[in-house]
Design a protein around this motif. Structure first.
Motif, PDB file in Angstrom:
ATOM      1  N   LEU A  14       0.844  -1.182   0.000  1.00 48.16           N
ATOM      2  CA  LEU A  14       0.000   0.000   0.000  1.00 48.16           C
ATOM      3  C   LEU A  14       0.887   1.243   0.000  1.00 48.16           C
ATOM      4  CD1 LEU A  14      -2.671  -0.834   2.764  1.00 48.16           C
ATOM      5  CD2 LEU A  14      -2.836  -1.234   0.296  1.00 48.16           C
ATOM      6  N   THR A  15       0.380   2.313  -0.573  1.00 50.39           N
ATOM      7  CA  THR A  15       1.064   3.600  -0.527  1.00 50.39           C
ATOM      8  C   THR A  15       0.158   4.615   0.140  1.00 50.39           C
ATOM      9  OG1 THR A  15       2.340   3.155  -2.542  1.00 50.39           O
ATOM     10  CG2 THR A  15       2.112   5.458  -1.873  1.00 50.39           C
ATOM     11  N   LEU A  16       0.684   5.293   1.138  1.00 52.18           N
ATOM     12  CA  LEU A  16      -0.039   6.358   1.826  1.00 52.18           C
ATOM     13  C   LEU A  16       0.723   7.653   1.546  1.00 52.18           C
ATOM     14  CD1 LEU A  16      -0.236   3.607   3.638  1.00 52.18           C
ATOM     15  CD2 LEU A  16      -1.420   5.089   5.233  1.00 52.18           C
ATOM     16  N   GLN A  17       0.134   8.532   0.762  1.00 48.03           N
ATOM     17  CA  GLN A  17       0.833   9.734   0.322  1.00 48.03           C
ATOM     18  C   GLN A  17       0.032  10.983   0.651  1.00 48.03           C
ATOM     19  OE1 GLN A  17       2.403   9.567  -3.612  1.00 48.03           O
ATOM     20  NE2 GLN A  17       3.360  11.572  -3.489  1.00 48.03           N
ATOM     21  N   PHE A  18       0.730  11.940   1.284  1.00 51.88           N
ATOM     22  CA  PHE A  18       0.107  13.219   1.602  1.00 51.88           C
ATOM     23  C   PHE A  18       0.086  14.096   0.362  1.00 51.88           C
ATOM     24  CE2 PHE A  18       1.334  11.669   5.724  1.00 51.88           C
ATOM     25  CZ  PHE A  18       0.331  12.126   6.573  1.00 51.88           C
ATOM     26  N   LYS A  19      -1.042  14.770   0.144  1.00 55.96           N
ATOM     27  CA  LYS A  19      -1.131  15.718  -0.950  1.00 55.96           C
ATOM     28  C   LYS A  19      -0.331  16.961  -0.601  1.00 55.96           C
ATOM     29  CE  LYS A  19      -5.669  14.335  -2.743  1.00 55.96           C
ATOM     30  NZ  LYS A  19      -7.022  14.821  -3.098  1.00 55.96           N
ATOM     31  N   PHE A  20       0.287  17.563  -1.622  1.00 53.62           N
ATOM     32  CA  PHE A  20       1.010  18.820  -1.422  1.00 53.62           C
ATOM     33  C   PHE A  20      -0.041  19.923  -1.336  1.00 53.62           C
ATOM     34  CE2 PHE A  20       3.642  22.433  -3.020  1.00 53.62           C
ATOM     35  CZ  PHE A  20       4.540  22.448  -1.963  1.00 53.62           C
ATOM     36  N   SER A  21      -0.420  20.281  -0.099  1.00 53.13           N
ATOM     37  CA  SER A  21      -1.558  21.160   0.122  1.00 53.13           C
ATOM     38  C   SER A  21      -1.410  21.874   1.452  1.00 53.13           C
ATOM     39  CB  SER A  21      -2.854  20.331   0.111  1.00 53.13           C
ATOM     40  OG  SER A  21      -3.946  21.063   0.583  1.00 53.13           O
ATOM     41  N   LEU A  22      -2.149  22.972   1.609  1.00 49.74           N
ATOM     42  CA  LEU A  22      -2.180  23.673   2.892  1.00 49.74           C
ATOM     43  C   LEU A  22      -2.939  22.879   3.935  1.00 49.74           C
ATOM     44  CD1 LEU A  22      -2.901  27.328   1.673  1.00 49.74           C
ATOM     45  CD2 LEU A  22      -0.712  26.393   2.441  1.00 49.74           C
ATOM     46  N   PHE A  23      -3.757  21.935   3.482  1.00 45.13           N
ATOM     47  CA  PHE A  23      -4.565  21.128   4.381  1.00 45.13           C
ATOM     48  C   PHE A  23      -4.016  19.701   4.432  1.00 45.13           C
ATOM     49  CE2 PHE A  23      -7.228  24.345   2.343  1.00 45.13           C
ATOM     50  CZ  PHE A  23      -7.633  25.072   3.460  1.00 45.13           C
ATOM     51  N   THR A  24      -4.320  19.011   5.500  1.00 43.17           N
ATOM     52  CA  THR A  24      -3.826  17.656   5.665  1.00 43.17           C
ATOM     53  C   THR A  24      -4.757  16.681   4.951  1.00 43.17           C
ATOM     54  OG1 THR A  24      -2.865  18.219   7.806  1.00 43.17           O
ATOM     55  CG2 THR A  24      -3.147  15.882   7.317  1.00 43.17           C
ATOM     56  N   GLU A  25      -4.317  16.199   3.800  1.00 41.67           N
ATOM     57  CA  GLU A  25      -5.060  15.220   3.023  1.00 41.67           C
ATOM     58  C   GLU A  25      -4.118  14.086   2.633  1.00 41.67           C
ATOM     59  OE1 GLU A  25      -7.522  16.612  -0.155  1.00 41.67           O
ATOM     60  OE2 GLU A  25      -7.817  18.565   0.795  1.00 41.67           O
ATOM     61  N   LEU A  26      -4.666  12.895   2.648  1.00 38.63           N
ATOM     62  CA  LEU A  26      -3.871  11.691   2.442  1.00 38.63           C
ATOM     63  C   LEU A  26      -4.618  10.751   1.513  1.00 38.63           C
ATOM     64  CD1 LEU A  26      -1.452   9.828   3.491  1.00 38.63           C
ATOM     65  CD2 LEU A  26      -3.045   9.110   5.271  1.00 38.63           C
ATOM     66  N   ARG A  27      -3.910  10.181   0.521  1.00 38.75           N
ATOM     67  CA  ARG A  27      -4.485   9.171  -0.361  1.00 38.75           C
ATOM     68  C   ARG A  27      -3.865   7.827  -0.031  1.00 38.75           C
ATOM     69  NH1 ARG A  27      -3.627   8.765  -5.254  1.00 38.75           N
ATOM     70  NH2 ARG A  27      -5.677   8.356  -6.160  1.00 38.75           N
TER      71      ARG A  27
END
Length: 205
Positions: free
Chosen positions: A8-21
Motif C-alpha cells: 500500500l502507498t499512503l501519500q500526503f497531498k502537497f496542500s495547505l490542508f492535511t489530506e492523504l491518499r
C-alpha cells in the motif's frame, strides 16, 4: 473499505490542508483521508472516493485536549454507522523519542503493536532540533536523508507489516509491505490504524 493488494502507498497531498491518499499495489484507490485543521482534539474523516462525497469512517482522539497533548492519547476508529473498528493507543512518554503504539480491536484487546525500528533516530532528531536556528536547517537535511521504518507485530509476536517512509522533498509518502499474508478480518483495522500512525509520525524523518 475495499480490499487492496500490498504494498500500500499512503501519500500526503502537497496542500495547505492535511489530506492523504491510500492506494494499492496497482494504483487503485483505497481511501481518501482528511484531517480537521486547527482542532484541539484530532478529528479525521475517511472517504471512499476522490471527491470526498462518501464518508466511510471517522476517527477522533479520546479526550478534549488529546490533539494538543499527544502522549497516551487513544484515537478511536469508527464506521459511519457508529460501530467500533478499534483504536490506536500511544504508549506514553516513549512517543516523544520513538514511535510506540498498540492497535486495539473493537472490544479493546491488543491486536497489534507498532514499533519504530530505529529509535535512536528520534533521540538524534530531538538533540538537533534543540539547537536554536541552525538546528532547524540541519534537521531538514537529516529528515530528507534518513527516513524511519516501523514494524507492525501481531498479538502472537509475528511481524505482519513494515512501514517505510520514502524520501521526498515536497510530499510525504509511506509504503506498507506485508511480511505475512494479511487475513481479510485484519485488513480494516490495520489499514485505518496505519492511517493514524502516519498522521502522527509524518513530521519525523
Amino acid at each position: 473499505m475495499p480490499a487492496a493488494q500490498y504494498p500500500l502507498t499512503l501519500q500526503f497531498k502537497f496542500s495547505l490542508f492535511t489530506e492523504l491518499r491510500v492506494t494499492g499495489a496497482g494504483g487503485e484507490l483505497v481511501a481518501v483521508v482528511k484531517e480537521k485543521t486547527f482542532s484541539i482534539r484530532d478529528e479525521v474523516k475517511v472517504f471512499a472516493d476522490e471527491g470526498r462525497t462518501r464518508q466511510i469512517y471517522g476517527m477522533r482522539a479520546q479526550g478534549l485536549m488529546a490533539g494538543a497533548l499527544d502522549w497516551r492519547a487513544k484515537r478511536l476508529i469508527r464506521r459511519v454507522d457508529g460501530s467500533d473498528v478499534g483504536a490506536l493507543q500511544a504508549q506514553g512518554m516513549r512517543t516523544m523519542w520513538a514511535a510506540s503504539y498498540e492497535l486495539l480491536d473493537a472490544p479493546g484487546h491488543v491486536a497489534f503493536t507498532i514499533r519504530d525500528d530505529q529509535p535512536w533516530m528520534g533521540i538524534i532528531e530531538g538533540v538537533i532540533g534543540a539547537i536554536p536556528f541552525i538546528g532547524d536547517l540541519i534537521a531538514m537535511g537529516f529528515d530528507y536523508l534518513i527516513n524511519p521504518t516501523y514494524t507492525v507485530t501481531d498479538a502472537g509476536g509475528q511481524p505482519t507489516l513494515r512501514v517505510r517512509k520514502r524520501r521526498s522533498l515536497f510530499s510525504r509518502r509511506f509504503v506498507v509491505e506485508a511480511l505475512r499474508p494479511v487475513q481479510p478480518p485484519e485488513e480494516e483495522l490495520l489499514t485505518l490504524g496505519l492511517v493514524q500512525l502516519v498522521l502522527r509520525e509524518r513530521e519525523r524523518g
